[in-house]
Motif scaffolding. Structure first.
Motif, short mmCIF file in Angstrom:
data_model
loop_
_atom_site.label_atom_id
_atom_site.label_comp_id
_atom_site.label_asym_id
_atom_site.label_seq_id
_atom_site.Cartn_x
_atom_site.Cartn_y
_atom_site.Cartn_z
N ASP A 31 -42.26 44.08 -1.16
CA ASP A 31 -43.55 43.41 -1.99
C ASP A 31 -42.97 41.79 -1.99
N ALA A 32 -41.70 41.83 -2.08
CA ALA A 32 -41.19 40.20 -2.46
C ALA A 32 -41.69 39.21 -1.39
N GLY A 33 -41.45 39.70 -0.29
CA GLY A 33 -41.66 38.69 1.04
C GLY A 33 -41.46 39.26 2.40
N PRO A 34 -41.79 38.75 3.42
CA PRO A 34 -41.29 39.29 4.67
C PRO A 34 -39.79 38.92 4.73
N ALA A 35 -39.16 37.95 4.19
CA ALA A 35 -37.70 37.90 4.29
C ALA A 35 -37.45 37.33 2.62
N VAL A 36 -36.47 37.85 2.12
CA VAL A 36 -36.09 37.76 0.79
C VAL A 36 -34.81 37.48 0.66
N TYR A 37 -34.51 36.22 -0.34
CA TYR A 37 -32.89 36.01 -0.24
C TYR A 37 -32.27 37.21 -1.29
N LEU A 38 -31.30 37.82 -0.97
CA LEU A 38 -30.81 38.88 -1.91
C LEU A 38 -29.43 38.41 -2.52
N ALA A 39 -29.93 37.80 -4.03
CA ALA A 39 -28.85 36.97 -4.38
C ALA A 39 -27.67 37.75 -4.76
N PRO A 40 -27.39 39.01 -5.34
CA PRO A 40 -25.90 39.44 -5.36
C PRO A 40 -25.12 39.61 -4.25
N HIS A 41 -25.82 39.65 -3.03
CA HIS A 41 -24.85 39.64 -1.98
C HIS A 41 -24.97 38.37 -0.96
N ASP A 42 -25.74 37.23 -1.27
CA ASP A 42 -25.59 36.10 -0.65
C ASP A 42 -25.91 36.42 0.53
N THR A 43 -27.14 37.22 0.98
CA THR A 43 -27.78 37.22 2.33
C THR A 43 -29.30 37.50 2.08
N TRP A 44 -29.75 37.06 3.24
CA TRP A 44 -31.17 37.50 3.46
C TRP A 44 -31.52 38.88 3.77
N VAL A 45 -32.62 39.24 3.36
CA VAL A 45 -33.02 40.88 3.85
C VAL A 45 -34.19 40.92 4.11
N ILE A 46 -34.45 41.74 5.37
CA ILE A 46 -35.63 41.88 6.07
C ILE A 46 -35.99 43.47 5.75
N ALA A 47 -37.03 43.56 5.11
CA ALA A 47 -37.23 44.99 4.87
C ALA A 47 -38.83 45.55 5.33
N ARG A 48 -39.54 44.55 5.94
CA ARG A 48 -40.92 45.15 6.21
C ARG A 48 -40.63 45.32 7.93
N TYR A 49 -41.29 46.62 8.11
CA TYR A 49 -41.29 46.93 9.76
C TYR A 49 -41.42 46.00 10.70
N GLU A 50 -42.70 45.19 10.53
CA GLU A 50 -43.08 44.27 11.38
C GLU A 50 -41.78 43.22 11.71
N ASN A 51 -41.63 42.74 10.64
CA ASN A 51 -40.42 41.55 10.55
C ASN A 51 -38.93 41.90 11.08
N VAL A 52 -38.64 43.37 10.88
CA VAL A 52 -37.50 44.01 11.45
C VAL A 52 -37.49 44.09 12.64
N ARG A 53 -38.51 44.49 13.51
CA ARG A 53 -38.66 44.38 14.82
C ARG A 53 -38.55 42.88 15.34
N GLU A 54 -39.25 42.07 14.80
CA GLU A 54 -39.34 40.76 15.24
C GLU A 54 -37.81 40.08 15.32
N VAL A 55 -37.21 40.34 13.98
CA VAL A 55 -35.80 39.92 14.20
C VAL A 55 -34.81 40.55 14.98
N LEU A 56 -34.91 41.75 15.44
CA LEU A 56 -34.17 42.60 16.30
C LEU A 56 -34.24 42.13 17.62
N LYS A 57 -35.61 41.80 17.90
CA LYS A 57 -35.87 41.28 19.31
C LYS A 57 -35.34 39.83 19.65
N ASP A 58 -35.14 38.99 18.43
CA ASP A 58 -34.91 37.65 18.86
C ASP A 58 -33.32 37.71 18.76
#
Ligand code: HEM
Length: 396
Positions: A31-58
């Motif tokens: 709900d926070a966004g298609p890509a969200v910065y996960l502060a405690p782990h200093d990483t971006w996180v992709i959690a939505r289906y459509e964007n997960v596929r987009e990232v894995l493809k590229d």
């Protein structure tokens, strides 16, 4: 100028609590966004289906070559594996690793695996009560995979500990991953010994890796890494999925009835299990250049955690995502990944899981759960124990 890291969220999805019960946190991240910065782990996180596929493809933008772990030393250890490589090198490695895992190559193995599953299940069902993890889900992979890879007896009894260490290590640098580093190093040494001694059975997957070095397709120094491609992901994943299947069927007897009445549903039911209780919660990538995901700007050189387990419950993609429904069209889940790194061993995992479920469907009309324990691992979601009592189809 580096892009601002926003939207951002302050959730430790690797805490004990959220490792055991992650799904509400995944929803908040989606709900926070298609890509969200996960502060405690200093990483971006992709959690939505459509964007997960987009990232894995590229793969040009989201590289695996810097490793798929959130822990730097682990990315060093896994260098040279198929998992931690990008095209075009990836394609060469993948062809070697996957050559004996194609549907055609696996077809000859299927009857033997089905027979082992029948024998195993028949014995357990006759007893009436058993542990569906330690006495069932673990047994088939532990008997099939080491022979398939061609391993000697040495090391076989450590495979489960090593596999668990691999998945802890792929998480963030928390206590669990730090604790797993010595076991990971041991596994690396084991792979090195196997490659140097050549002690891998003729015609096996492992022997195929050594043959690729012998005929110059890869340098000999890369053999241990390619053996890690088999030793890391081939056991815990399948064990997780088979354990979750039995747990879900026990909790949803009407779904088990559907499968018993129409065993042709088993392949789809297994996809539904992998969707709902995705064994691998997520792996990382690293951006090679500034990019945009769903309108969110991400700078170059950033870590990006791809959450398969969240995508598989994304309400933007799935209707009633929390519902276990063996008739749902579950085939396009991302529990086996997606794109060029999509699981190379899924054919084998499916043969093993289908064989167990088919043998159970012939004999068991209902499961009663007597007690469970969960594994606490950074990446693998699984039970360590599911004690069940079964009612047999002839009423015993
Ligand atoms: C239910 C069982 C399994 C699940 C859920 C699973 C899941 C996955 C996932 C999510 C990936 C994608 C990694 C990425 O995106 O970076 C992957 C890759 C891989 N898996 Fe599996 N896996 C399973 C069983 C197996 C088995 C049995 C084997 C070996 C016989 C295997 C070997 C591999 C290999 C070699 C890769 C790397 C492929 C590549 O990078 O091209 N897996 N698996």
């Amino acid at each position: 100028m580096t892009a601002a890291r926003t939207p951002s969220i302050d959730i430790d999805i690797y805490s004990d609590e959220l490792t055991l019960r992650p799904y509400e946190a995944y929803r908040q991240i989606r709900d926070a966004g298609p890509a969200v910065y996960l502060a405690p782990h200093d990483t971006w996180v992709i959690a939505r289906y459509e964007n997960v596929r987009e990232v894995l493809k590229d793969t040009d933008t989201f590289s695996s070559a810097a490793g798929v772990s959130l822990t730097a030393p682990v990315n060093e250890i896994t260098k040279g594996t198929t998992l931690a490589s990008d095209p075009p090198e990836h394609d060469t490695l993948r062809a070697i690793v996957a050559s004996s895992l194609t549907p055609r190559a696996l077809a000859t193995r299927k009857p033997g695996i089905a027979q082992q599953a029948e024998q195993l299940v028949a014995g357990l069902v006759e007893r009436g009560e058993f542990d569906a993890v330690t006495e069932l889900a673990q047994v088939l992979p532990l008997s099939v995979v080491p022979d398939f890879v061609g391993l000697p007896q040495e090391g076989r009894d450590q495979l489960l500990d090593w596999a668990s260490a691999v998945f802890n290590a792929i998480g963030p640098p928390n206590e669990r991953s730090q604790r797993s580093l010595p076991a990971l190093a041991e596994l690396g040494e084991y792979a090195g010994r196997l490659a140097n001694s050549g002690a891998l059975a003729e015609g096996s997957l492992g022997a195929g890796v050594l043959a690729a070095a012998a005929d110059g397709r890869i340098p000999a120094t890369q053999c241990p890494a390619l053996l890690l491609d088999y030793l890391g992901p081939a056991l815990d994943t399948t064990i997780s999925a088979v354990g979750s299947a039995i747990y879900l069927f026990a909790r949803h007897p009407e779904q088990w009835d559907k499968v018993r009445q129409d065993p042709k549903l088993i392949p789809n039911a297994f996809n539904e299990v992998v969707r709902l209780e995705t064994p691998i919660r997520g792996f990382c990538r690293q951006t090679t250049r500034p990019t945009v995901v769903g309108g969110v700007e991400i700078g170059a050189g950033e870590r990006v955690l791809v959450l398969y387990a969240s995508a598989n419950r994304d309400e933007r993609k799935w209707q009633d995502p929390e519902k276990f429904d063996v008739t749902r069209r579950a085939g396009d889940h991302v529990g086996f990944g997606y794109g060029v790194h999509g699981c190379a061993g899924q054919g084998l995992a499916r043969i093993e899981a289908h064989a167990v479920l088919e043998a159970l469907a012939k004999r068991v009309s209902a499961f009663e759960v007597l007690g469970t324990d969960r594994v606490l691992n950074n990446v693998i979601r699984a039970f360590s124990s599911i004690r069940v009592r079964v009612t047999t189809s002839n009423g015993v």
